[in-house]
Design an enzyme around this catalytic site. Structure first.
Site, mmCIF file in Angstrom:
data_model
loop_
_atom_site.group_PDB
_atom_site.id
_atom_site.type_symbol
_atom_site.label_atom_id
_atom_site.label_comp_id
_atom_site.label_asym_id
_atom_site.label_seq_id
_atom_site.Cartn_x
_atom_site.Cartn_y
_atom_site.Cartn_z
ATOM 1 N N GLY A 157 -13.611 -43.098 -9.377
ATOM 2 C CA GLY A 157 -13.851 -44.366 -10.084
ATOM 3 C C GLY A 157 -13.037 -44.487 -11.371
ATOM 4 N N ASP A 171 -29.982 -22.540 10.909
ATOM 5 C CA ASP A 171 -30.773 -23.372 9.975
ATOM 6 C C ASP A 171 -30.027 -23.643 8.677
ATOM 7 O OD1 ASP A 171 -30.792 -20.918 8.761
ATOM 8 O OD2 ASP A 171 -32.969 -20.694 8.687
ATOM 9 N N ARG A 199 -19.173 -45.558 -18.909
ATOM 10 C CA ARG A 199 -19.661 -45.375 -17.535
ATOM 11 C C ARG A 199 -20.782 -46.355 -17.246
ATOM 12 N NH1 ARG A 199 -18.718 -42.469 -13.444
ATOM 13 N NH2 ARG A 199 -17.204 -41.016 -14.321
ATOM 14 N N LYS A 208 -13.501 -45.250 -22.266
ATOM 15 C CA LYS A 208 -14.229 -45.464 -21.015
ATOM 16 C C LYS A 208 -15.723 -45.603 -21.282
ATOM 17 C CE LYS A 208 -15.133 -41.965 -17.959
ATOM 18 N NZ LYS A 208 -14.734 -40.895 -17.044
ATOM 19 N N SER A 224 -13.915 -36.925 -9.506
ATOM 20 C CA SER A 224 -15.067 -36.808 -8.607
ATOM 21 C C SER A 224 -15.065 -37.987 -7.625
ATOM 22 C CB SER A 224 -16.342 -36.763 -9.450
ATOM 23 O OG SER A 224 -17.458 -36.670 -8.619
ATOM 24 N N GLN A 243 -23.230 -31.540 -17.026
ATOM 25 C CA GLN A 243 -24.571 -31.661 -17.645
ATOM 26 C C GLN A 243 -24.669 -30.541 -18.681
ATOM 27 O OE1 GLN A 243 -26.961 -34.073 -16.817
ATOM 28 N NE2 GLN A 243 -28.520 -33.304 -18.200
ATOM 29 N N ASP A 282 -10.142 -41.124 -20.833
ATOM 30 C CA ASP A 282 -11.345 -41.226 -21.692
ATOM 31 C C ASP A 282 -11.220 -40.208 -22.815
ATOM 32 O OD1 ASP A 282 -11.998 -38.728 -20.597
ATOM 33 O OD2 ASP A 282 -13.216 -39.621 -19.021
HETATM 34 C C1 R5P Z 1 -15.617 -37.200 -17.321
HETATM 35 O O1 R5P Z 1 -16.104 -36.815 -18.347
HETATM 36 C C2 R5P Z 1 -14.568 -36.436 -16.592
HETATM 37 O O2 R5P Z 1 -13.560 -36.001 -17.435
HETATM 38 C C3 R5P Z 1 -13.975 -37.274 -15.488
HETATM 39 O O3 R5P Z 1 -13.315 -38.381 -16.057
HETATM 40 C C4 R5P Z 1 -15.022 -37.764 -14.550
HETATM 41 O O4 R5P Z 1 -15.826 -36.693 -14.122
HETATM 42 C C5 R5P Z 1 -14.401 -38.416 -13.361
HETATM 43 O O5 R5P Z 1 -15.397 -38.854 -12.499
HETATM 44 P P1 R5P Z 1 -15.094 -39.958 -11.435
HETATM 45 O O6 R5P Z 1 -13.915 -39.520 -10.625
HETATM 46 O O7 R5P Z 1 -16.355 -40.019 -10.618
HETATM 47 O O8 R5P Z 1 -14.856 -41.236 -12.167
#
Ligand code: R5P
Length: 282
Positions: free
Chosen positions: A217, A34, A186, A184, A214, A92, A161
């Site tokens: 982008g 599970d 978002r 940058k 992550s 966060q 950024d």
């Molecule tokens: C933002 O504050 C971090 O330093 C990275 O730039 C961000 O987490 C990158 O995220 P992603 O790869 O989704 O653009």
């Protein structure tokens, strides 16, 4: 001292055990049908200083961490140090909107339960350290990243950024080359808008450094802008390579070399933080 590796960090744990010359603990980790996690320690840990190495991302790894801490604690150990190479939920780090939790604080508090000490690597915001309830230390991987960049002989270091400005400045000082920061904005969790400012990158090798990649982008957008401005090569290094979804594919078009540390283990984690962690454990 003995090392217990969580399933997120087997490669890094093995490297730490090698650099320190200490054994790995025989443990078992599996999932029930599970999806629930099962862990078991298969040796007596009485009178040992134990080091647990486990990430807290994705969420399943948090459960594994909590279960391993409990399994380790049943022995009469001397101490338990938790090494959290990648501390999830670090982004966060405040209530951006009413009604939200401060996720980083909640995580730091809960992960501190039943451990004596926490070592982590490049928190998204160093201020998070104050929320751990035990002695804690943040290791910084910038020097290791700079050394890896060096082999590509970059002409300039870019921060994509404002969050990575100090990191990029520091690496540029180590390499003895100029540094520049993009701005940058978002748009959503996958898309960003970047303002490059006035820079000349024509025929230059550009190094971009970030703490976390992550969705890719940020880097895909930054690299495309650099290539449009005539950069000959874009080399990207990050501490934590999450590379979610098609991130690697997205970055492939304009990024010539991409690497990360082994805080998160994947095909790009060619820079190890094992020595840094080993030094802290000593
Ligand atoms: C933002 O504050 C971090 O330093 C990275 O730039 C961000 O987490 C990158 O995220 P992603 O790869 O989704 O653009």
């Amino acid at each position: 001292m003995k090392i217990v590796s969580g399933s997120s960090s087997l490669m890094l744990s093995t490297r730490i055990s090698e650099v320190m010359g200490v054994p790995m603990v025989h443990r078992e980790i599996k999932r029930f049908p599970d999806g629930e996690c099962y862990v078991r320690i298969h040796e007596n840990l009485d009178n040992q200083d134990i080091v647990l190495v486990q990430n807290t991302h994705p969420d399943g790894n948090i459960i594994e961490y909590l279960l391993l801490v409990d399994a380790i604690r049943q022995y009469r150990i001397r101490s338990l140090t938790a090494v959290i190479p990648y501390f999830g939920y670090g982004r966060q780090d405040k209530r951006f909107n009413e009604g939200e939790p401060i996720s980083a604080k909640i995580m730091a508090e809960h992960l501190s339960e039943n451990v004596d000490r926490i070592i982590t690597v490049n928190l998204h915001n160093s201020e998070i350290i104050k929320w751990f309830k035990v002695e804690s230390k943040e290791i910084k991987a910038e020097v290791e990243i700079a050394r890896y960049f060096e082999r590509f002989k970059p002409d300039m270091v870019i921060s994509p950024d404002k969050g990575s400005i100090e990191r990029a400045r520091f690496i540029s000082q180590i390499l003895g080359i100029p540094f520049h920061a993009f701005q940058k904005r978002r748009i959503d969790s996958e898309r960003v808008e970047i303002e490059t400012g006035d820079i000349d990158v024509k025929n230059k090798v550009i190094a971009i450094v970030d703490d976390v990649i992550s969705t890719g982008g940020t880097i895909a957008t930054a690299a495309a802008l650099l290539k449009n401005k005539g950069a000959s090569k874009v080399i990207v290094g990050c501490v934590h390579g999450l590379f979610v979804g098609n991130a690697l594919q997205k970055m492939q078009m304009n990024v010539d070399i991409l690497f990360s540390t082994d805080t998160i283990e994947n095909e790009k984690s060619v820079v190890t933080v094992a020595n840094l962690i080993g030094d802290s454990l000593k």
